[in-house]
Design an enzyme around this catalytic site. Structure first.
Site, PDB file in Angstrom:
ATOM      1  CG  ASP A  30      17.493  60.097 -25.075  1.00  0.00           C
ATOM      2  OD1 ASP A  30      17.473  60.261 -24.256  1.00  0.00           O
ATOM      3  OD2 ASP A  30      17.663  60.594 -26.243  1.00  0.00           O
TER       4      ASP A  30
ATOM      5  CG  HIS B 254      19.802  64.310 -28.831  1.00  0.00           C
ATOM      6  ND1 HIS B 254      20.965  63.609 -28.946  1.00  0.00           N
ATOM      7  CD2 HIS B 254      20.398  65.789 -27.980  1.00  0.00           C
ATOM      8  CE1 HIS B 254      21.833  65.004 -28.100  1.00  0.00           C
ATOM      9  NE2 HIS B 254      21.523  66.000 -28.055  1.00  0.00           N
TER      10      HIS B 254
ATOM     11  CE  LYS C  48      20.493  66.022 -21.293  1.00  0.00           C
ATOM     12  NZ  LYS C  48      21.117  67.278 -22.300  1.00  0.00           N
TER      13      LYS C  48
ATOM     14  CD  GLN D 282      16.299  67.826 -21.992  1.00  0.00           C
ATOM     15  OE1 GLN D 282      16.397  67.856 -21.671  1.00  0.00           O
ATOM     16  NE2 GLN D 282      17.673  67.791 -22.980  1.00  0.00           N
TER      17      GLN D 282
ATOM     18  CB  CYS E 244      21.767  67.682 -31.003  1.00  0.00           C
ATOM     19  SG  CYS E 244      23.231  68.402 -30.408  1.00  0.00           S
TER      20      CYS E 244
HETATM   21  N1  7TS Z   1      18.669  62.638 -25.796  1.00  0.00           N
HETATM   22  C1  7TS Z   1      18.215  63.882 -25.462  1.00  0.00           C
HETATM   23  C2  7TS Z   1      16.121  63.881 -25.484  1.00  0.00           C
HETATM   24  C3  7TS Z   1      18.957  65.442 -24.781  1.00  0.00           C
HETATM   25  O1  7TS Z   1      18.014  66.128 -25.345  1.00  0.00           O
HETATM   26  C4  7TS Z   1      20.239  64.921 -25.505  1.00  0.00           C
HETATM   27  C5  7TS Z   1      20.958  65.972 -24.689  1.00  0.00           C
HETATM   28  C6  7TS Z   1      21.170  63.341 -25.189  1.00  0.00           C
HETATM   29  C7  7TS Z   1      19.788  62.312 -25.432  1.00  0.00           C
HETATM   30  C8  7TS Z   1      22.016  63.491 -25.108  1.00  0.00           C
HETATM   31  O2  7TS Z   1      22.641  63.347 -23.589  1.00  0.00           O
HETATM   32  P1  7TS Z   1      24.063  63.528 -23.270  1.00  0.00           P
HETATM   33  O3  7TS Z   1      23.977  63.762 -21.801  1.00  0.00           O
HETATM   34  O4  7TS Z   1      24.451  62.268 -23.783  1.00  0.00           O
HETATM   35  O5  7TS Z   1      25.073  64.878 -24.236  1.00  0.00           O
HETATM   36  N2  7TS Z   1      20.544  67.509 -25.046  1.00  0.00           N
HETATM   37  C9  7TS Z   1      21.358  68.634 -25.283  1.00  0.00           C
HETATM   38  C10 7TS Z   1      21.106  69.728 -25.334  1.00  0.00           C
HETATM   39  O6  7TS Z   1      18.970  69.804 -25.416  1.00  0.00           O
HETATM   40  N3  7TS Z   1      21.382  70.980 -26.164  1.00  0.00           N
HETATM   41  O7  7TS Z   1      22.662  70.374 -25.176  1.00  0.00           O
HETATM   42  C11 7TS Z   1      22.567  68.928 -25.281  1.00  0.00           C
END
Ligand code: 7TS
Length: 408
Positions: free
Chosen positions: A199, A122, A225, A202, A365
Site C-alpha cells: 500500500d 489502514h 495524494k 502515503q 481508518c
Molecule cells: N492506505 C493508506 C495508508 C492511506 O493512508 C489511505 C488513505 C488509503 C490507503 C486509502 O486511500 P484512498 O485514496 O483509496 O482513500 N488515508 C487517509 C487518511 O489518512 N486520512 O484520510 C485518508
C-alpha cells in the site's frame, strides 16, 4: 530545469483561502494533497479541447486523446520504474487493494493458508483481507509494533512459513509516519513463496518509489495524494501476475471477442479497464507527476524532513503532549500523531480549526492500530513540501492555546 521549492506554495490556489477568518494552515496532507494550478489548468484544458472517449474512436481527436491517455500510463510506469503494461488505472488505492484481494488472492490461496498483514494497516489494506480470508478459509495474521512504533521484524520473520501466500503491508503508516523496510520484507516473503502487496498511498508523492528495487508483486497508490485529481489511482502488478489475475469488472473495451455464450478478454492492462475510464483524471495525474518531477525528490524530501523535525521536536517539548510514532531520530514520514493529556483529539482539533489550522482527529481508518496503542483517537498533522515554518509555528501556538483553554 528544477523549480525552486521555496516558491512552490504560490502554485497552490487553495492555500491562499481563509478558514474561520484566519489564513489557512493546511496540515491534512495525508488525507489529500492540494492541487497545483498546472493540474487544475490541465483539467480545464482537457475538457475545453480534448474531451472524447478513448480506446475506440478512429477520428483524429479520439486517436490523439487515446495517445495522451496511454502516455500517462508510460509516465506512471516511469514514476514507479515499471513497464506500461504493468500499470492499471483504478479509482484509487482502496480499489487497487480490493482488486488484488478479490481477484488475485483466490488464484494462490487454499483453505488453511495464511495472509500476513500488519497492525498499522489502514482499513483499506485490512478489511479486504479479512473478507477474502473468511471466504477462502485462510488465516489472517498480524505483525505487531516494537517499542519504537516500527514493525517487529523478528516477529514478521517468525510468522513467515510455507503456508504464507500473501504479505500485504503499507510502505508508510498514515498514523505513525513509520517507513517500513519493504525491500527487506519482500526478500524474506519471497523465500517462502509469498506474494507481496504494498500500500503506497502515503509513500508515493513523498519519496521515490522503485518497484523493481523493492521487488514487490503489487503496489497501489492514489492520484489525489500525489497532487493529482480525485477518482484516479494506480495498481502496479508484475506482468505475469496480472495475466494470471482475472478481470474484476466486465464490459466495454476490455474484450477481444464476445459471442452469445463466451468472451475472450484482452491482455492486461486493458482487461482491467472496463467501460469509460476517468480520462480527465488520468490526464490530470500526468500533469501532477510532471509537477513533482519539476521539483525533484531531493528538494521535496529535504523540506518535508525539515518540517517533521521542527514540528515534532516543538510538539514533544509541550508538557502533556504524547507523540505516537518512531523517535524523530529514526526514518519518519511527514506525519505526526499526538494527544494532549486530558483533552479529546476532536476538541483539540476544534481549537486548532478556530485558529485556521486544519488537522485530522479520529481513528484515521486504523482502528486495530488505535486499539494496539490503547487510544480511541489521535490528532494528526501531516505535511507536504508546500508547508513552511510559519505553518509549524501556527500549529504549535494553537496547541499551546488549546492547552491553556482546557487547562490541560
Ligand atoms: N492506505 C493508506 C495508508 C492511506 O493512508 C489511505 C488513505 C488509503 C490507503 C486509502 O486511500 P484512498 O485514496 O483509496 O482513500 N488515508 C487517509 C487518511 O489518512 N486520512 O484520510 C485518508
Amino acid at each position: 530545469m528544477v523549480k525552486d521549492i521555496a516558491t512552490a506554495r504560490n502554485d497552490f490556489p487553495l492555500l491562499k483561502t481563509q478558514m474561520n477568518q484566519e489564513s489557512l494552515t493546511y496540515l491534512d496532507n495525508a488525507a489529500t494533497t492540494q492541487k497545483p494550478q498546472a493540474v487544475i489548468e490541465r483539467l480545464v484544458d482537457y475538457y475545453q479541447t480534448e474531451n472524447v472517449n478513448v480506446q475506440r474512436g478512429v477520428y483524429a481527436l479520439a486517436q490523439a486523446t487515446t495517445a495522451k491517455y496511454e502516455q500517462v500510463r508510460q509516465q506512471v510506469a516511469d514514476f514507479l520504474h515499471a513497464q506500461a503494461d504493468e500499470i492499471i488505472f483504478t479509482r484509487g488505492t482502496t480499489t487497487s487493494l480490493n482488486w488484488v484481494a478479490q481477484s488475485f488472492a483466490p488464484t494462490v490461496i487454499q483453505p488453511g493458508d495464511e495472509i500476513l498483514i500488519t497492525i498499522m494497516e489502514h482499513h483499506s489494506n485490512l478489511v479486504p483481507w479479512q473478507i477474502v480470508a473468511k471466504k477462502l478459509g485462510a488465516h489472517l495474521r498480524y505483525v505487531e509494533l516494537n517499542d519504537q512504533a516500527e514493525l517487529d521484524l523478528a516477529q514478521l520473520q517468525a510468522n513467515l512459513n510455507q503456508r504464507t501466500k500473501i504479505v500485504a503491508l503499507t510502505q508508510v503508516s498514515n498514523v505513525l509516519g513509520t517507513i517500513n523496510p519493504i525491500k527487506q520484507i519482500t526478500a524474506w516473503a519471497h523465500q517462502v513463496g509469498a506474494y507481496v502487496v504494498v500500500d503506497g498511498a502515503q509513500a508515493a508523492g513523498h519519496m521515490p518509489v522503485d518497484v523493481q528495487a523493492l521487488d514487490c508483486d503489487f503496489y497501489a497508490f492514489s492520484g489525489h495524494k500525489v497532487y493529482g485529481p480525485t477518482g484516479i489511482g494506480v495498481l502496479y502488478g508484475k506482468a505475469a501476475l496480472l495475466q494470471q489475475m482475472p478481470p474484476v469488472e466486465y464490459g466495454g473495451e476490455m474484450i477481444n471477442r464476445v459471442t452469445r455464450q463466451s468472451t475472450d478478454f484482452k491482455a492486461a492492462p486493458a482487461k482491467f479497464e472496463a467501460g469509460t475510464m476517468p480520462i480527465a483524471q488520468v490526464i490530470g495525474l500526468g500533469a501532477a507527476l510532471d509537477y513533482l518531477t519539476s521539483l525533484g525528490w531531493s528538494q521535496i524530501e529535504a523540506q518535508e524532513q525539515h518540517l517533521v523535525q521542527l514540528a515534532g521536536s516543538q510538539l514533544q517539548a509541550i508538557p502533556g503532549i504524547t507523540l505516537y510514532g518512531p523517535p524523530l531520530s529514526k526514518p519518519h514520514a511527514p506525519v505526526l500523531s499526538f494527544n494532549l493529556t486530558g483533552v479529546h483529539p476532536h476538541d483539540l482539533a476544534t481549537v486548532l480549526d478556530s485558529q485556521g489550522v486544519a488537522v485530522r482527529a479520529g481513528h484515521h481508518c486504523a482502528q486495530p492500530l488505535m486499539a494496539a496503542l490503547q487510544v480511541s483517537a489521535t490528532a494528526r498533522a501531516s505535511f507536504a513540501f508546500y508547508n513552511n515554518d510559519q505553518d509549524v509555528q501556527r500549529l504549535i501556538t494553537a496547541v499551546k492555546l488549546a492547552k491553556e483553554f482546557f487547562q490541560a
